[in-house]
Design an enzyme around this catalytic site. Structure first.
Site, PDB file in Angstrom:
ATOM      1  CG  ASN A   9      -1.748   1.194   1.403  1.00 55.06           C
ATOM      2  OD1 ASN A   9      -1.755   2.057   0.530  1.00 55.06           O
ATOM      3  ND2 ASN A   9      -2.466   1.279   2.514  1.00 55.06           N
ATOM      4  CE  LYS A  11      -0.275   3.035   4.745  1.00 54.42           C
ATOM      5  NZ  LYS A  11      -0.161   3.070   6.207  1.00 54.42           N
ATOM      6  CG  HIS A  96      -5.925   1.694   5.184  1.00 47.96           C
ATOM      7  ND1 HIS A  96      -5.454   2.635   6.067  1.00 47.96           N
ATOM      8  CD2 HIS A  96      -4.937   0.793   5.018  1.00 47.96           C
ATOM      9  CE1 HIS A  96      -4.210   2.317   6.399  1.00 47.96           C
ATOM     10  NE2 HIS A  96      -3.872   1.197   5.774  1.00 47.96           N
ATOM     11  CD  GLU A  98      -2.959   5.250   6.860  1.00 49.92           C
ATOM     12  OE1 GLU A  98      -2.949   5.286   5.624  1.00 49.92           O
ATOM     13  OE2 GLU A  98      -2.034   4.739   7.531  1.00 49.92           O
ATOM     14  CD  GLU A 168      -3.495  -2.627   7.274  1.00 49.22           C
ATOM     15  OE1 GLU A 168      -2.411  -2.890   6.756  1.00 49.22           O
ATOM     16  OE2 GLU A 168      -4.086  -1.542   7.091  1.00 49.22           O
ATOM     17  N   GLY A 174       2.336   2.146  10.948  1.00 54.77           N
ATOM     18  CA  GLY A 174       3.259   3.267  10.824  1.00 54.77           C
ATOM     19  C   GLY A 174       3.954   3.636  12.122  1.00 54.77           C
ATOM     20  CB  SER A 208       5.131  -1.935  12.133  1.00 54.78           C
ATOM     21  OG  SER A 208       4.704  -0.602  12.385  1.00 54.78           O
TER      22      SER A 208
HETATM   23  P1  13P Z   1       2.965   0.258   7.788  1.00 55.83           P
HETATM   24  O1  13P Z   1       3.496  -1.012   7.203  1.00 55.83           O
HETATM   25  O2  13P Z   1       3.691   1.473   7.340  1.00 55.83           O
HETATM   26  O3  13P Z   1       2.809   0.148   9.277  1.00 55.83           O
HETATM   27  O4  13P Z   1       1.473   0.446   7.210  1.00 55.83           O
HETATM   28  C1  13P Z   1       0.592  -0.616   7.268  1.00 55.83           C
HETATM   29  C2  13P Z   1      -0.605  -0.286   6.476  1.00 55.83           C
HETATM   30  O5  13P Z   1      -1.363   0.600   6.812  1.00 55.83           O
HETATM   31  C3  13P Z   1      -0.826  -1.017   5.226  1.00 55.83           C
HETATM   32  O6  13P Z   1      -2.086  -0.758   4.711  1.00 55.83           O
END
Ligand code: 13P
Length: 248
Positions: A9, A11, A96, A98, A168, A174, A208
């Site tokens: 992803n 982003k 997601h 976010e 997740e 993150g 992560s």
């Molecule tokens: P990270 O791997 O940066 O923690 O992000 C995970 C994520 O949100 C994947 O969709």
């Protein structure tokens, strides 16, 4: 059928040139990844065409990071799942954390997007997961179940049979704070038991994931692969994570 899947992803990152180069570097290193592992990359909407051109005819699939809940019409700023299909997307991330927590999107809205993605013939990568507060309150399973049931209520119980689920935990995204393999396995098993056809649904872990922790996570019996954020932006790291999937 369960198959190892690793999805990147990307982003809100990259330029047209950098995403083309990242996609090409992934292709260049693919021989290290077992042939049974499905590799997916999810660039931003505006980079889909560039990345699709690089991936054309290869075993790396294209996904989008989101999709509209509507098919077409006066919905300024939205991108419909059918438009994504036209760009060669096979997957779309839905719900997601976010989207849920930064942009305030509800369970019901995420479920409507899920239905729209499926209606366009794409596979939703449906994200579920608890906040740190939920976990500390012992509400992890209840939150994840509520997020799954929202889709069943909107799209019927069969909808989730066709999806990929991504667990997740919000506190692990993150932050560099990964769920332990045992913590992740506990929730993955719960998801599998909650789904009508859980035995055949792919359930990915995200939060992560790095080259040094991927193998231990992917070795757990109910973890079928990963949804990778930060580490998917470096081809070597992403390929190392893809190579860590189980291959039976
Ligand atoms: P990270 O791997 O940066 O923690 O992000 C995970 C994520 O949100 C994947 O969709």
């Amino acid at each position: 059928m369960r198959t190892p899947i690793v999805a990147g992803n990307w982003k809100l990152n990259g330029t047209r040139a950098s995403v083309r180069s990242l996609a090409q570097s992934i292709l260049d290193g693919l021989s290290s990844v077992h042939a049974d592992t499905q590799v997916v990359v999810c660039p931003s909407f505006v980079h889909l065409g560039d990345v699709a051109a690089v991936l054309d005819g290869t075993r790396v699939a294209l996904g989008a990071q989101d999709a509209a809940d509507q098919e077409q019409g006066a919905f300024t700023g939205e991108v419909a799942a059918a438009m994504l299909a036209e760009y060669g997307c096979r997957y779309a991330i839905v719900g997601h954390s976010e989207r849920r927590h930064v942009y305030g999107e509800s369970d019901a809205f995420s479920a409507a997007k899920f239905a729209a993605v499926r209606a366009a013939g794409l596979t939703p990568i449906y994200c579920v997961g608890e906040t740190l507060e939920d976990r500390e309150n012992g509400a992890t399973h209840a939150v994840v179940e509520r997020q799954l049931r929202a889709v069943e209520q909107h799209d019927g119980v069969a909808g989730l049979d066709e999806a990929v689920i991504a667990y997740e935990p919000v506190w692990a995204i993150g932050t560099g704070r990964t769920a332990t393999p045992e913590q992740a396995q506990d929730v993955h098993r719960f998801i599998r038991e909650t789904l009508r056809n859980g035995a055949s649904v792919n359930i990915l872990y995200g939060g992560s994931v790095k080259p040094d922790n991927a193998a231990a996570l992917f070795a757990m019996p109910d973890i079928d692969g990963g949804l990778i954020g930060g580490a998917s932006l470096q081809a070597d790291d992403f390929l190392a994570i893809c190579a860590a999937t189980r291959s039976e």
